[in-house]
Design an enzyme around this catalytic site. Sequence first.
Site, PDB file in Angstrom:
ATOM      1  N   HIS A  84      -9.980  -0.080 -48.799  1.00 41.39           N
ATOM      2  CA  HIS A  84      -8.804  -0.547 -49.735  1.00 41.39           C
ATOM      3  C   HIS A  84      -9.812  -0.584 -51.224  1.00 41.39           C
ATOM      4  O   HIS A  84      -9.228  -0.145 -52.169  1.00 41.39           O
ATOM      5  CB  HIS A  84      -8.088  -2.058 -49.678  1.00 41.39           C
ATOM      6  N   ASP A 114     -11.573  -1.088 -42.315  1.00 39.76           N
ATOM      7  CA  ASP A 114     -10.999  -0.861 -43.749  1.00 39.76           C
ATOM      8  C   ASP A 114     -12.220  -0.841 -44.233  1.00 39.76           C
ATOM      9  O   ASP A 114     -13.336  -0.862 -44.999  1.00 39.76           O
ATOM     10  CB  ASP A 114     -10.410  -2.170 -44.383  1.00 39.76           C
ATOM     11  N   GLY A 189     -13.898  -7.546 -56.693  1.00 42.10           N
ATOM     12  CA  GLY A 189     -15.015  -7.019 -56.721  1.00 42.10           C
ATOM     13  C   GLY A 189     -15.734  -7.124 -56.244  1.00 42.10           C
ATOM     14  O   GLY A 189     -16.997  -5.962 -55.867  1.00 42.10           O
ATOM     15  N   ASN A 190     -15.935  -8.390 -55.340  1.00 40.94           N
ATOM     16  CA  ASN A 190     -17.108  -8.303 -54.096  1.00 40.94           C
ATOM     17  C   ASN A 190     -16.761  -7.400 -52.784  1.00 40.94           C
ATOM     18  O   ASN A 190     -17.657  -7.243 -51.786  1.00 40.94           O
ATOM     19  CB  ASN A 190     -17.335  -9.603 -53.663  1.00 40.94           C
ATOM     20  N   SER A 191     -15.559  -6.739 -52.922  1.00 40.39           N
ATOM     21  CA  SER A 191     -15.743  -5.975 -51.494  1.00 40.39           C
ATOM     22  C   SER A 191     -16.423  -4.858 -51.352  1.00 40.39           C
ATOM     23  O   SER A 191     -16.781  -3.862 -52.204  1.00 40.39           O
ATOM     24  CB  SER A 191     -13.543  -5.855 -51.674  1.00 40.39           C
TER      25      SER A 191
END
Length: 198
Positions: A84, A114, A189-191
């Site tokens: 994503h 994902d 933002g950590n994804s």
Amino acid sequence: IMIWMIPLFGVSNRQDFSQAFIDVARESNPAVVSILSKKVMQHDFHQFFFSPQDDMSPFEQKGQTLGSGVIIDAENGYIVTNNHVIENAEDIKVTLLDKREIDAEIIGTDPLSDLAVLQIVDDNLYSIDFGNSDKLQIGEWVVAIGSPFGLHLNHTVTAGIVSAKGRSDVISRVNFENFIQHDAAINPGNSGGALLNL
């Protein structure tokens, strides 16, 4: 909740305990990257609230998303991240710990899990190895590294413990899910960033 006293044997002193986190952050930070994806987003938005006309036409809007990733192969420049973060991206830039900005290419994606793999071409890259999540234990300390809330906070290090393993049906029953639940601070933002044991 009742509190029980459990005797602990062989616990290191406080400085040794802190040093373990310091070592993980120092050794892993160079392999964590920030990912800026520019994309065109489709919107089906009802314009009635902004116009007397009942206009239901879709429109496009340019935007960008920020995420994180981890270099897993320094020689080939392979980065693993969340799908994503880069889905429908027209342009992807990766920022390293030393502030280098490098164009990235999508090598492969798997929306159902994902996951995505990117590639960058540059010298002096640093990678870290995958751990074995089967060996991870509930209650074990973990460290998360990523870019919450923007590039100005990139390479943020947080810590917590593993709360549970094998979590599923959290986001969608359609997707493949086998999540590690932990309480290290995670924000937008950590994804795609790193979750590391000590």
